[in-house]
Design a protein around this motif. Structure first.
Motif, PDB file in Angstrom:
ATOM      1  N   TYR A  48       4.914  10.315  -4.866  1.00 32.21           N
ATOM      2  CA  TYR A  48       6.177  10.521  -4.165  1.00 32.21           C
ATOM      3  C   TYR A  48       7.231   9.531  -4.665  1.00 32.21           C
ATOM      4  O   TYR A  48       6.909   8.440  -5.136  1.00 32.21           O
ATOM      5  CB  TYR A  48       5.992  10.343  -2.656  1.00 32.21           C
ATOM      6  CG  TYR A  48       5.378  11.531  -1.971  1.00 32.21           C
ATOM      7  CD1 TYR A  48       6.170  12.512  -1.396  1.00 32.21           C
ATOM      8  CD2 TYR A  48       3.995  11.681  -1.900  1.00 32.21           C
ATOM      9  CE1 TYR A  48       5.606  13.616  -0.753  1.00 32.21           C
ATOM     10  CE2 TYR A  48       3.417  12.772  -1.261  1.00 32.21           C
ATOM     11  CZ  TYR A  48       4.231  13.731  -0.700  1.00 32.21           C
ATOM     12  OH  TYR A  48       3.671  14.820  -0.089  1.00 32.21           O
ATOM     13  N   THR A  49       8.494   9.929  -4.531  1.00 32.38           N
ATOM     14  CA  THR A  49       9.592   9.027  -4.871  1.00 32.38           C
ATOM     15  C   THR A  49       9.811   8.062  -3.717  1.00 32.38           C
ATOM     16  O   THR A  49      10.083   8.483  -2.591  1.00 32.38           O
ATOM     17  CB  THR A  49      10.893   9.816  -5.133  1.00 32.38           C
ATOM     18  OG1 THR A  49      10.674  10.735  -6.205  1.00 32.38           O
ATOM     19  CG2 THR A  49      12.027   8.875  -5.504  1.00 32.38           C
ATOM     20  N   LEU A  50       9.682   6.767  -3.996  1.00 31.56           N
ATOM     21  CA  LEU A  50       9.851   5.756  -2.963  1.00 31.56           C
ATOM     22  C   LEU A  50      11.243   5.146  -3.074  1.00 31.56           C
ATOM     23  O   LEU A  50      11.596   4.566  -4.088  1.00 31.56           O
ATOM     24  CB  LEU A  50       8.789   4.659  -3.109  1.00 31.56           C
ATOM     25  CG  LEU A  50       7.323   5.115  -3.124  1.00 31.56           C
ATOM     26  CD1 LEU A  50       6.393   3.900  -3.119  1.00 31.56           C
ATOM     27  CD2 LEU A  50       7.008   6.031  -1.954  1.00 31.56           C
ATOM     28  N   MET A  51      12.032   5.303  -2.015  1.00 32.81           N
ATOM     29  CA  MET A  51      13.384   4.760  -2.008  1.00 32.81           C
ATOM     30  C   MET A  51      13.360   3.233  -1.991  1.00 32.81           C
ATOM     31  O   MET A  51      14.199   2.560  -2.587  1.00 32.81           O
ATOM     32  CB  MET A  51      14.153   5.299  -0.798  1.00 32.81           C
ATOM     33  CG  MET A  51      15.648   5.030  -0.840  1.00 32.81           C
ATOM     34  SD  MET A  51      16.057   3.498   0.014  1.00 32.81           S
ATOM     35  CE  MET A  51      16.088   4.064   1.696  1.00 32.81           C
ATOM     36  N   ALA A  52      12.363   2.689  -1.297  1.00 35.27           N
ATOM     37  CA  ALA A  52      12.106   1.237  -1.243  1.00 35.27           C
ATOM     38  C   ALA A  52      10.717   1.107  -0.660  1.00 35.27           C
ATOM     39  O   ALA A  52      10.076   2.104  -0.317  1.00 35.27           O
ATOM     40  CB  ALA A  52      13.147   0.520  -0.392  1.00 35.27           C
ATOM     41  N   GLN A  53      10.226  -0.112  -0.559  1.00 39.20           N
ATOM     42  CA  GLN A  53       8.909  -0.306   0.045  1.00 39.20           C
ATOM     43  C   GLN A  53       8.829  -1.695   0.666  1.00 39.20           C
ATOM     44  O   GLN A  53       9.403  -2.657   0.157  1.00 39.20           O
ATOM     45  CB  GLN A  53       7.785  -0.116  -0.974  1.00 39.20           C
ATOM     46  CG  GLN A  53       7.885  -1.005  -2.197  1.00 39.20           C
ATOM     47  CD  GLN A  53       6.721  -0.776  -3.147  1.00 39.20           C
ATOM     48  OE1 GLN A  53       5.703  -1.471  -3.082  1.00 39.20           O
ATOM     49  NE2 GLN A  53       6.862   0.203  -4.021  1.00 39.20           N
ATOM     50  N   TYR A  54       8.124  -1.764   1.794  1.00 40.45           N
ATOM     51  CA  TYR A  54       7.983  -3.020   2.523  1.00 40.45           C
ATOM     52  C   TYR A  54       6.526  -3.180   2.945  1.00 40.45           C
ATOM     53  O   TYR A  54       5.937  -2.263   3.525  1.00 40.45           O
ATOM     54  CB  TYR A  54       8.884  -3.034   3.759  1.00 40.45           C
ATOM     55  CG  TYR A  54      10.356  -2.936   3.428  1.00 40.45           C
ATOM     56  CD1 TYR A  54      11.118  -4.084   3.224  1.00 40.45           C
ATOM     57  CD2 TYR A  54      10.984  -1.697   3.316  1.00 40.45           C
ATOM     58  CE1 TYR A  54      12.469  -3.999   2.916  1.00 40.45           C
ATOM     59  CE2 TYR A  54      12.337  -1.603   2.999  1.00 40.45           C
ATOM     60  CZ  TYR A  54      13.063  -2.758   2.805  1.00 40.45           C
ATOM     61  OH  TYR A  54      14.403  -2.668   2.492  1.00 40.45           O
ATOM     62  N   GLN A  55       5.967  -4.347   2.632  1.00 38.98           N
ATOM     63  CA  GLN A  55       4.579  -4.624   2.972  1.00 38.98           C
ATOM     64  C   GLN A  55       4.475  -5.930   3.760  1.00 38.98           C
ATOM     65  O   GLN A  55       5.277  -6.840   3.593  1.00 38.98           O
ATOM     66  CB  GLN A  55       3.724  -4.735   1.701  1.00 38.98           C
ATOM     67  CG  GLN A  55       3.728  -3.482   0.832  1.00 38.98           C
ATOM     68  CD  GLN A  55       2.798  -3.611  -0.365  1.00 38.98           C
ATOM     69  OE1 GLN A  55       1.702  -4.142  -0.257  1.00 38.98           O
ATOM     70  NE2 GLN A  55       3.225  -3.103  -1.515  1.00 38.98           N
ATOM     71  N   ASN A  56       3.468  -5.966   4.630  1.00 41.04           N
ATOM     72  CA  ASN A  56       3.140  -7.190   5.382  1.00 41.04           C
ATOM     73  C   ASN A  56       4.331  -7.769   6.150  1.00 41.04           C
ATOM     74  O   ASN A  56       4.573  -8.981   6.132  1.00 41.04           O
ATOM     75  CB  ASN A  56       2.593  -8.259   4.421  1.00 41.04           C
ATOM     76  CG  ASN A  56       1.331  -7.808   3.705  1.00 41.04           C
ATOM     77  OD1 ASN A  56       0.373  -7.387   4.340  1.00 41.04           O
ATOM     78  ND2 ASN A  56       1.341  -7.871   2.382  1.00 41.04           N
ATOM     79  N   ILE A  57       5.088  -6.902   6.820  1.00 38.76           N
ATOM     80  CA  ILE A  57       6.220  -7.403   7.608  1.00 38.76           C
ATOM     81  C   ILE A  57       6.105  -7.075   9.098  1.00 38.76           C
ATOM     82  O   ILE A  57       6.761  -7.716   9.920  1.00 38.76           O
ATOM     83  CB  ILE A  57       7.569  -6.861   7.083  1.00 38.76           C
ATOM     84  CG1 ILE A  57       7.680  -5.348   7.338  1.00 38.76           C
ATOM     85  CG2 ILE A  57       7.760  -7.174   5.622  1.00 38.76           C
ATOM     86  CD1 ILE A  57       9.078  -4.822   7.140  1.00 38.76           C
TER      87      ILE A  57
END
Length: 287
Positions: free
Chosen positions: A132-141
């Motif tokens: 998939y196209t990811l506009m942005a990504q955030y982990q561990n928040i």
């Protein structure tokens, strides 16, 4: 033969006991984190509910005012914000929200019609793996998210909508209902949806410089609140789901230990009986 079988069973019991110690520890940690996350969500909710009520009030009193945040959706591309966990071992927590989002993706026309903004390590891995196209990504928040971080995510959501990159933006996360029940839900971020019924205040407020300007100023902060609240809610749901999963695992391990102990005692009894039989048989032969 019985002695060898007893050793195998004893090793198995020790292995299951070690696993149960881990699941018990994870259950306690999840319980502690759940309590803190629930308190955090409860403290933040009244403020953002007040923002939403103000938006509904402005819209109800000025039904014809125009705002870029209330334009009708077309048939263009959509942005789906999907919040999942950063770790596994939480039962069906991650899969449930992925299934709900996938059903919506299919309704919208497939992966070519949507971009994904994943929040949580498991969400990033899930959608990256499927192309998939990811506009942005955030982990561990989600565990320690602050308003500043939620505001940053909200800005990345609001800006492309204002520019017309996306026709609609939707949010998918797991809502904390109770320590036993967590439900995957979806909510529309933009365009803003209003309550069908709203109690009118006795005195109509006066907005400066205008109701529309106040409305447009509130919406990004409301989106910030939705992101913040859903992240905290999702984290609480993850901990509740993990606690339940670890509790079930501990119960299953305890039951397994009981069954193995019974098998061990039977094997031990069989070994003793065999030894007695051999002794008696040897004594009879000697006579």
């Amino acid at each position: 033969m019985a002695s060898g079988n007893m050793k195998v069973i004893k090793r198995r019991i020790k292995s299951v006991e070690s696993t149960m110690q881990i699941t018990k520890a994870m259950e306690l940690v999840a319980s502690s984190k759940l309590r803190k996350a629930k308190e955090k969500a409860d403290r933040a909710r009244p403020y953002f509910n007040a923002l939403y009520d103000t938006m509904c009030e402005i819209q109800a009193e000025n039904p014809r005012f125009l705002s870029p945040f209330t334009r009708k959706s077309g048939e263009g591309k959509s942005l789906l914000v999907v919040i999942a966990g950063d770790r596994g071992l939480a039962g069906g927590f991650n899969n449930n929200v992925f299934k709900l989002a996938q059903a919506r993706i299919d309704e919208l026309g497939g992966r070519d019609k949507v971009d994904i903004l994943p929040i949580g390590k498991k969400a990033v891995e899930f959608y990256e793996k499927r192309g998939y196209t990811l506009m942005a990504q955030y982990q561990n928040i989600c565990e320690s998210i602050k308003i500043v971080q939620a505001e940053e995510i909200a800005e990345s959501i609001v800006e492309p909508y204002i520019k017309g990159v996306y026709e609609r933006e939707e949010l998918f996360y797991t809502e904390f209902v109770s320590p036993i029940t967590q439900t995957a839900v979806s909510k529309q971020l933009l365009p803003v949806e209003f309550k069908t019924e709203l109690k009118k205040s006795k005195a109509l407020p006066i907005y400066e410089p205008s109701a529309g300007a106040v409305f447009n100023h509130i919406v990004p902060r409301y989106i910030t609140g939705m992101i913040f609240g859903s992240c905290v809610d999702s984290f609480a749901s993850e901990q509740a789901s993990r606690r339940n999963a670890m509790e079930n695992a501990s119960d299953n391990a305890s039951e397994m230990i009981s069954n193995l102990s019974l098998m061990y005692n039977r094997a031990r009894q069989a070994s003793i009986t065999q030894e007695i039989t051999e002794i008696v048989g040897g004594a009879n032969s000697a006579e």
